[in-house]
Write a protein that holds these residues in place. Structure first.
Motif, PDB file in Angstrom:
ATOM      1  N   GLU A  90     -45.540  56.819 -62.383  1.00 50.60           N
ATOM      2  CA  GLU A  90     -44.108  56.746 -62.647  1.00 50.60           C
ATOM      3  C   GLU A  90     -43.746  55.336 -63.111  1.00 50.60           C
ATOM      4  O   GLU A  90     -44.137  54.352 -62.483  1.00 50.60           O
ATOM      5  N   SER A  91     -43.008  55.247 -64.224  1.00 52.88           N
ATOM      6  CA  SER A  91     -42.773  53.962 -64.870  1.00 52.88           C
ATOM      7  C   SER A  91     -41.340  53.820 -65.348  1.00 52.88           C
ATOM      8  O   SER A  91     -40.663  54.808 -65.631  1.00 52.88           O
ATOM      9  N   ILE A  92     -40.923  52.558 -65.461  1.00 53.37           N
ATOM     10  CA  ILE A  92     -39.630  52.209 -66.048  1.00 53.37           C
ATOM     11  C   ILE A  92     -39.875  51.101 -67.068  1.00 53.37           C
ATOM     12  O   ILE A  92     -40.568  50.115 -66.777  1.00 53.37           O
ATOM     13  N   ALA A  93     -39.313  51.275 -68.259  1.00 51.38           N
ATOM     14  CA  ALA A  93     -39.433  50.267 -69.311  1.00 51.38           C
ATOM     15  C   ALA A  93     -38.066  50.006 -69.915  1.00 51.38           C
ATOM     16  O   ALA A  93     -37.204  50.880 -69.948  1.00 51.38           O
ATOM     17  N   ILE A  94     -37.899  48.781 -70.407  1.00 49.38           N
ATOM     18  CA  ILE A  94     -36.723  48.380 -71.162  1.00 49.38           C
ATOM     19  C   ILE A  94     -37.192  48.102 -72.584  1.00 49.38           C
ATOM     20  O   ILE A  94     -38.214  47.441 -72.778  1.00 49.38           O
ATOM     21  N   GLU A  95     -36.446  48.611 -73.574  1.00 50.19           N
ATOM     22  CA  GLU A  95     -36.830  48.363 -74.963  1.00 50.19           C
ATOM     23  C   GLU A  95     -35.614  47.978 -75.802  1.00 50.19           C
ATOM     24  O   GLU A  95     -34.518  48.491 -75.595  1.00 50.19           O
ATOM     25  N   VAL A  96     -35.859  47.076 -76.740  1.00 50.10           N
ATOM     26  CA  VAL A  96     -34.856  46.608 -77.685  1.00 50.10           C
ATOM     27  C   VAL A  96     -35.269  47.099 -79.070  1.00 50.10           C
ATOM     28  O   VAL A  96     -36.441  47.000 -79.435  1.00 50.10           O
ATOM     29  N   PHE A  97     -34.309  47.624 -79.825  1.00 48.14           N
ATOM     30  CA  PHE A  97     -34.560  48.101 -81.177  1.00 48.14           C
ATOM     31  C   PHE A  97     -33.662  47.349 -82.149  1.00 48.14           C
ATOM     32  O   PHE A  97     -32.485  47.135 -81.879  1.00 48.14           O
ATOM     33  N   SER A  98     -34.247  46.969 -83.288  1.00 47.03           N
ATOM     34  CA  SER A  98     -33.472  46.327 -84.340  1.00 47.03           C
ATOM     35  C   SER A  98     -33.967  46.839 -85.690  1.00 47.03           C
ATOM     36  O   SER A  98     -35.183  46.884 -85.908  1.00 47.03           O
ATOM     37  N   PRO A  99     -33.074  47.262 -86.580  1.00 46.29           N
ATOM     38  CA  PRO A  99     -31.639  47.378 -86.361  1.00 46.29           C
ATOM     39  C   PRO A  99     -31.331  48.472 -85.337  1.00 46.29           C
ATOM     40  O   PRO A  99     -32.234  49.128 -84.818  1.00 46.29           O
ATOM     41  N   VAL A 100     -30.061  48.683 -85.069  1.00 42.20           N
ATOM     42  CA  VAL A 100     -29.626  49.693 -84.099  1.00 42.20           C
ATOM     43  C   VAL A 100     -30.199  51.055 -84.479  1.00 42.20           C
ATOM     44  O   VAL A 100     -30.148  51.451 -85.642  1.00 42.20           O
ATOM     45  N   ARG A 101     -30.761  51.733 -83.490  1.00 42.25           N
ATOM     46  CA  ARG A 101     -31.207  53.122 -83.700  1.00 42.25           C
ATOM     47  C   ARG A 101     -29.988  54.020 -83.560  1.00 42.25           C
ATOM     48  O   ARG A 101     -29.512  54.265 -82.456  1.00 42.25           O
ATOM     49  N   GLU A 102     -29.482  54.482 -84.674  1.00 37.75           N
ATOM     50  CA  GLU A 102     -28.293  55.336 -84.663  1.00 37.75           C
ATOM     51  C   GLU A 102     -28.509  56.582 -83.814  1.00 37.75           C
ATOM     52  O   GLU A 102     -27.583  57.044 -83.146  1.00 37.75           O
ATOM     53  N   ASP A 103     -29.755  57.122 -83.815  1.00 40.08           N
ATOM     54  CA  ASP A 103     -30.026  58.330 -83.026  1.00 40.08           C
ATOM     55  C   ASP A 103     -29.941  58.053 -81.532  1.00 40.08           C
ATOM     56  O   ASP A 103     -29.683  58.958 -80.748  1.00 40.08           O
ATOM     57  N   TYR A 104     -30.124  56.805 -81.096  1.00 36.58           N
ATOM     58  CA  TYR A 104     -30.045  56.481 -79.671  1.00 36.58           C
ATOM     59  C   TYR A 104     -28.611  56.220 -79.208  1.00 36.58           C
ATOM     60  O   TYR A 104     -28.365  56.081 -78.019  1.00 36.58           O
ATOM     61  N   LEU A 105     -27.667  56.150 -80.127  1.00 36.59           N
ATOM     62  CA  LEU A 105     -26.276  55.970 -79.726  1.00 36.59           C
ATOM     63  C   LEU A 105     -25.778  57.174 -78.935  1.00 36.59           C
ATOM     64  O   LEU A 105     -24.897  57.042 -78.083  1.00 36.59           O
ATOM     65  N   GLU A 106     -26.376  58.346 -79.170  1.00 36.10           N
ATOM     66  CA  GLU A 106     -25.963  59.527 -78.402  1.00 36.10           C
ATOM     67  C   GLU A 106     -26.344  59.410 -76.931  1.00 36.10           C
ATOM     68  O   GLU A 106     -25.810  60.129 -76.100  1.00 36.10           O
TER      69      GLU A 106
END
Length: 119
Positions: free
Chosen positions: A91-107
């Motif tokens: 079981e894992s937890i990760a933090i990720e940054v995307f650039s440019p903004v992933r429009e699909d992740y705005l949902e």
């Protein structure tokens, strides 16, 4: 924009993997992933550059032809348009940054009343 921590409001994207988009701006987006042991993020690519850090657990991350076991505190960068995927060993937890903004992740962003974006 501020984000006050909470462990709710995650949404399942594939079996065993849930996401919550924490905050986003004009050029980047920050998401948290919760991954169950035994789940798998299939190999895929997207045009966004992606940086991440494993907070808890253990995964095997493949970026292009390189496959590496990652433990808490380990970080990675995935260049845009590069094939990558993950096997979740515990079981894992990760933090990720995307650039440019992933429009699909705005949902996956569900602002609370005091968390409305402003630029």
């Amino acid at each position: 924009m501020f984000y006050k921590a909470s462990n709710d409001r995650f949404q399942k994207i594939i079996e065993g993997i849930s996401i919550k988009t924490l905050v986003f701006g004009e050029n980047m987006l920050l998401s948290e992933f919760h991954m169950q042991e035994g789940s798998c993020l299939p190999m895929h690519s997207h045009p966004h550059e992606q940086a991440g850090r494993l907070l808890e657990g253990r995964i095997i991350l493949t970026i292009a032809e390189e496959r590496v076991e990652l433990n808490p505190g380990d970080c990675w960068i995935v260049p845009g348009n590069t094939m990558h995927g993950a096997e979740v060993m515990e079981e894992s937890i990760a933090i990720e940054v995307f650039s440019p903004v992933r429009e699909d992740y705005l949902e996956y962003f569900q602002a609370l009343p005091d968390q409305t974006p402003s630029f």
